[in-house]
Design a protein around this motif. Structure first.
Motif, PDB file in Angstrom:
ATOM      1  N   ALA A 334      57.829 -17.000 -51.721  1.00 48.04           N
ATOM      2  CA  ALA A 334      59.148 -16.757 -51.925  1.00 48.04           C
ATOM      3  C   ALA A 334      59.683 -18.387 -51.549  1.00 48.04           C
ATOM      4  O   ALA A 334      60.772 -18.890 -52.230  1.00 48.04           O
ATOM      5  CB  ALA A 334      59.675 -16.075 -51.176  1.00 48.04           C
ATOM      6  N   LYS A 335      59.249 -18.968 -50.513  1.00 49.33           N
ATOM      7  CA  LYS A 335      59.560 -20.318 -49.913  1.00 49.33           C
ATOM      8  C   LYS A 335      58.912 -21.475 -50.899  1.00 49.33           C
ATOM      9  O   LYS A 335      59.518 -22.644 -50.509  1.00 49.33           O
ATOM     10  CB  LYS A 335      59.138 -20.351 -48.646  1.00 49.33           C
ATOM     11  N   ALA A 336      58.133 -21.299 -51.578  1.00 42.78           N
ATOM     12  CA  ALA A 336      57.333 -22.400 -52.359  1.00 42.78           C
ATOM     13  C   ALA A 336      58.262 -23.020 -53.296  1.00 42.78           C
ATOM     14  O   ALA A 336      59.155 -22.509 -53.955  1.00 42.78           O
ATOM     15  CB  ALA A 336      56.265 -22.091 -53.066  1.00 42.78           C
ATOM     16  N   HIS A 337      58.227 -24.505 -53.411  1.00 41.34           N
ATOM     17  CA  HIS A 337      59.046 -25.369 -54.398  1.00 41.34           C
ATOM     18  C   HIS A 337      58.289 -25.142 -55.642  1.00 41.34           C
ATOM     19  O   HIS A 337      58.712 -25.974 -56.850  1.00 41.34           O
ATOM     20  CB  HIS A 337      59.138 -26.498 -53.744  1.00 41.34           C
ATOM     21  N   ALA A 338      57.159 -24.304 -55.794  1.00 40.66           N
ATOM     22  CA  ALA A 338      56.586 -24.304 -57.227  1.00 40.66           C
ATOM     23  C   ALA A 338      57.238 -23.263 -58.214  1.00 40.66           C
ATOM     24  O   ALA A 338      58.037 -22.739 -57.540  1.00 40.66           O
ATOM     25  CB  ALA A 338      55.044 -23.765 -56.819  1.00 40.66           C
ATOM     26  N   PHE A 339      56.908 -23.194 -59.368  1.00 47.82           N
ATOM     27  CA  PHE A 339      56.941 -22.230 -60.366  1.00 47.82           C
ATOM     28  C   PHE A 339      56.137 -21.015 -59.966  1.00 47.82           C
ATOM     29  O   PHE A 339      55.119 -21.057 -59.951  1.00 47.82           O
ATOM     30  CB  PHE A 339      56.912 -22.814 -61.674  1.00 47.82           C
ATOM     31  N   THR A 340      56.972 -19.848 -59.482  1.00 51.00           N
ATOM     32  CA  THR A 340      56.231 -18.943 -58.988  1.00 51.00           C
ATOM     33  C   THR A 340      56.334 -17.727 -59.943  1.00 51.00           C
ATOM     34  O   THR A 340      57.421 -17.359 -60.600  1.00 51.00           O
ATOM     35  CB  THR A 340      56.680 -18.316 -57.710  1.00 51.00           C
ATOM     36  N   GLY A 358      64.014 -11.629 -55.332  1.00 52.08           N
ATOM     37  CA  GLY A 358      64.834 -12.260 -55.802  1.00 52.08           C
ATOM     38  C   GLY A 358      64.669 -13.921 -55.552  1.00 52.08           C
ATOM     39  O   GLY A 358      65.288 -14.597 -56.356  1.00 52.08           O
ATOM     40  N   ASP A 359      63.729 -14.117 -54.867  1.00 52.38           N
ATOM     41  CA  ASP A 359      63.287 -15.582 -54.637  1.00 52.38           C
ATOM     42  C   ASP A 359      62.030 -15.990 -55.597  1.00 52.38           C
ATOM     43  O   ASP A 359      61.690 -17.089 -55.461  1.00 52.38           O
ATOM     44  CB  ASP A 359      62.666 -15.895 -53.106  1.00 52.38           C
ATOM     45  N   ILE A 360      61.485 -15.147 -56.238  1.00 50.72           N
ATOM     46  CA  ILE A 360      60.424 -15.443 -57.447  1.00 50.72           C
ATOM     47  C   ILE A 360      61.189 -15.705 -58.896  1.00 50.72           C
ATOM     48  O   ILE A 360      61.891 -15.081 -59.259  1.00 50.72           O
ATOM     49  CB  ILE A 360      59.724 -14.048 -57.558  1.00 50.72           C
ATOM     50  N   ASP A 361      60.351 -16.962 -59.404  1.00 55.91           N
ATOM     51  CA  ASP A 361      61.025 -17.493 -60.417  1.00 55.91           C
ATOM     52  C   ASP A 361      60.833 -16.540 -61.547  1.00 55.91           C
ATOM     53  O   ASP A 361      61.655 -16.207 -62.247  1.00 55.91           O
ATOM     54  CB  ASP A 361      60.268 -18.658 -60.918  1.00 55.91           C
ATOM     55  N   TYR A 362      59.709 -15.796 -61.664  1.00 56.31           N
ATOM     56  CA  TYR A 362      59.784 -14.944 -62.821  1.00 56.31           C
ATOM     57  C   TYR A 362      58.819 -13.630 -62.442  1.00 56.31           C
ATOM     58  O   TYR A 362      57.549 -14.017 -61.703  1.00 56.31           O
ATOM     59  CB  TYR A 362      58.803 -15.660 -64.066  1.00 56.31           C
ATOM     60  N   VAL A 363      59.139 -12.661 -62.580  1.00 58.01           N
ATOM     61  CA  VAL A 363      58.548 -11.434 -62.283  1.00 58.01           C
ATOM     62  C   VAL A 363      58.297 -10.740 -63.786  1.00 58.01           C
ATOM     63  O   VAL A 363      59.194 -10.181 -64.350  1.00 58.01           O
ATOM     64  CB  VAL A 363      59.244 -10.420 -61.295  1.00 58.01           C
ATOM     65  N   SER A 364      56.951 -10.463 -63.725  1.00 55.37           N
ATOM     66  CA  SER A 364      56.511  -9.792 -65.117  1.00 55.37           C
ATOM     67  C   SER A 364      56.588  -8.181 -65.118  1.00 55.37           C
ATOM     68  O   SER A 364      56.424  -7.729 -63.984  1.00 55.37           O
ATOM     69  CB  SER A 364      55.087 -10.010 -65.377  1.00 55.37           C
ATOM     70  N   THR A 365      56.978  -7.810 -66.129  1.00 51.82           N
ATOM     71  CA  THR A 365      57.112  -6.171 -66.258  1.00 51.82           C
ATOM     72  C   THR A 365      55.749  -5.402 -66.387  1.00 51.82           C
ATOM     73  O   THR A 365      55.545  -4.417 -66.342  1.00 51.82           O
ATOM     74  CB  THR A 365      57.803  -5.845 -67.320  1.00 51.82           C
ATOM     75  N   GLY A 366      54.713  -6.324 -66.656  1.00 52.16           N
ATOM     76  CA  GLY A 366      53.435  -5.844 -67.224  1.00 52.16           C
ATOM     77  C   GLY A 366      52.295  -5.699 -65.863  1.00 52.16           C
ATOM     78  O   GLY A 366      52.714  -6.037 -64.981  1.00 52.16           O
ATOM     79  N   GLY A 367      51.551  -4.597 -66.039  1.00 53.42           N
ATOM     80  CA  GLY A 367      50.577  -4.241 -65.392  1.00 53.42           C
ATOM     81  C   GLY A 367      49.144  -4.539 -66.178  1.00 53.42           C
ATOM     82  O   GLY A 367      48.706  -5.576 -65.960  1.00 53.42           O
ATOM     83  N   GLY A 368      48.686  -3.510 -66.691  1.00 59.90           N
ATOM     84  CA  GLY A 368      47.378  -3.692 -67.488  1.00 59.90           C
ATOM     85  C   GLY A 368      47.733  -4.655 -68.785  1.00 59.90           C
ATOM     86  O   GLY A 368      46.718  -5.532 -68.889  1.00 59.90           O
ATOM     87  N   ALA A 369      48.955  -4.626 -69.140  1.00 63.80           N
ATOM     88  CA  ALA A 369      49.263  -5.656 -70.136  1.00 63.80           C
ATOM     89  C   ALA A 369      49.075  -7.114 -69.775  1.00 63.80           C
ATOM     90  O   ALA A 369      48.627  -8.197 -70.174  1.00 63.80           O
ATOM     91  CB  ALA A 369      50.372  -5.591 -70.757  1.00 63.80           C
ATOM     92  N   LEU A 370      49.772  -7.400 -68.425  1.00 61.42           N
ATOM     93  CA  LEU A 370      49.400  -8.741 -67.746  1.00 61.42           C
ATOM     94  C   LEU A 370      47.925  -9.100 -67.520  1.00 61.42           C
ATOM     95  O   LEU A 370      47.643 -10.175 -67.733  1.00 61.42           O
ATOM     96  CB  LEU A 370      50.145  -8.549 -66.227  1.00 61.42           C
TER      97      LEU A 370
END
Length: 387
Positions: A334-340, A358-370
């Protein structure tokens, strides 16, 4: 893969849109978490604004469970009525849509109520498709399944494309897997090497650093000759673990296993714990979380990254005091300056528990698909949109 931008005429068109409304319910029957419903709102609103007549189709895990409560919740979120239709093959569907007019939304019944769905029965898929002008798949979380509503139906509707959510998932994850900003750090955890072996091998060839936690780390430790006491591990995966480490070495991927651990005699809340070096785990104890030194090392590694992909917890985070390792990683990401980027049900649950989602850049909806996507597999639902 075609997207909504490739479909120019939507007004008054009958659109069959596959969504993932497989939401959890309380025992009372109320929806416990509507985040999967909310994820599809942008695509639905896009179609409403374009004047399409939209029929949404989804599954629920329980074939006997109805999607009617979802229609009610979706009505609230859209601030407009969503008509629920009690099956997937009703002749009333199109009559209802025509009566409601342009910009209407109806929700069909749970596809799992039909045995033909999971079998990708072509006759059933053709019946689902009959009468629709356009097919849109917005359900990335089910893209790894070759079912009638995710794959078969696309063979019978000429115009088809990905929805906005599906498009974002594919574009974001493709960027992370193919052209990540460096250093690219992966935190991968969970219970079994066997369930993520393909992903481990794929990431070992792409990441700069791979942090391996959870019970799967025990298998890697055991494979490298570490005495892990009574810890769970997969005997039949020891050679596979060594192959992953060898592959990582060949591709200059640094693998960081736990250097210390939180251990206990049994997995129960509030039990006495110790924090030994990984080489000093007592023979009567089991590893249930990463230790304090590992937490600090991994946090520093994440801090220095440019891209972070997090999939899987570091320990049994649902039970205190074995939550601290996953909490430390969550806070570092969450604190990283990276793309997370994070994905997977347990990972999402952990992010919510530790209030970092809320601090993560992208949260995937996938489980098995991911996992399948990260492994480099061709996902059937995406393939169907490209055919």
């Amino acid at each position: 893969m075609k997207t909504l931008k490739d479909i120019h005429a939507l007004y008054d068109k009958k659109v069959l849109m596959r969504v993932d409304f497989n939401v959890p319910f309380y025992e009372s029957g109320n929806i416990a978490d509507d985040s999967r419903i909310r994820a599809h709102i942008p695509t639905i609103e896009y179609l409403i604004k374009a004047g399409a007549k939209v029929a949404l189709i989804s599954h629920l895990g329980n074939p006997e469970q109805s999607l009617q409560p979802v229609a009610e919740r979706l009505s609230v979120l859209l601030k407009d009525a969503v008509t629920f239709i009690g099956d997937c093959l009703s002749h009333h569907t199109f009559k209802t849509m025509d009566n409601l007019g342009e910009g209407c939304v109806v929700l069909l019944e749970n596809t799992r109520a039909y045995e033909e769905e999971k079998n990708n029965d072509p006759d059933f898929a053709q019946k689902l498709a009959k009468g629709f002008d356009i097919y849109i798949n917005d359900a990335f979380a089910t893209a790894h399944r070759k079912h009638a509503s995710t794959y078969g139906v696309a063979q019978f509707i000429e115009k088809k494309c990905a929805g906005l959510l599906m498009q974002t998932e594919v574009e974001t994850l493709s960027k992370v897997m193919q052209k990540p900003s460096k250093p690219f750090v992966v935190m991968i955890g969970g219970a079994k090497v066997s369930s993520k072996l393909g992903v481990l091998k794929s990431l070992a060839q792409k990441a700069d650093t791979m942090l391996i936690g959870g019970a799967m780390a025990n298998t890697f430790l055991k494979a490298t000759g570490v005495d892990i006491g009574q810890s769970l591990y997969e005997e039949n995966m020891l050679q596979e673990a060594l192959q992953v480490l060898q592959m990582a070495n060949q591709h200059n991927c640094k693998v960081i296993l736990p250097s210390d651990a939180t251990v206990a005699e049994k997995l129960e809340a509030g039990v006495p714990t110790q924090n030994p070096s990984i080489n000093d785990v007592p023979e009567n104890m089991m590893i249930l979380d990463i230790g304090k030194h590992t937490q600090a090392v991994w946090a520093e590694t994440i801090k220095d990254s440019a891209t972070v992909l997090w999939n899987g917890p570091c320990g049994v985070f649902e039970i205190e005091p074995f939550h601290l390792g996953t909490k430390a990683v969550a806070q570092a990401v969450a604190k990283a300056h990276a793309f997370t980027v994070l994905g997977g049900g347990d990972t999402l649950h952990a992010a919510e528990i530790f209030n970092v989602k809320g601090d993560i850049d992208y949260v995937s909806t996938g489980g098995g698909a991911l996992l399948a996507f990260m492994e480099g597999q061709t996902l059937p639902a995406i393939e169907a949109l490209s055919s």
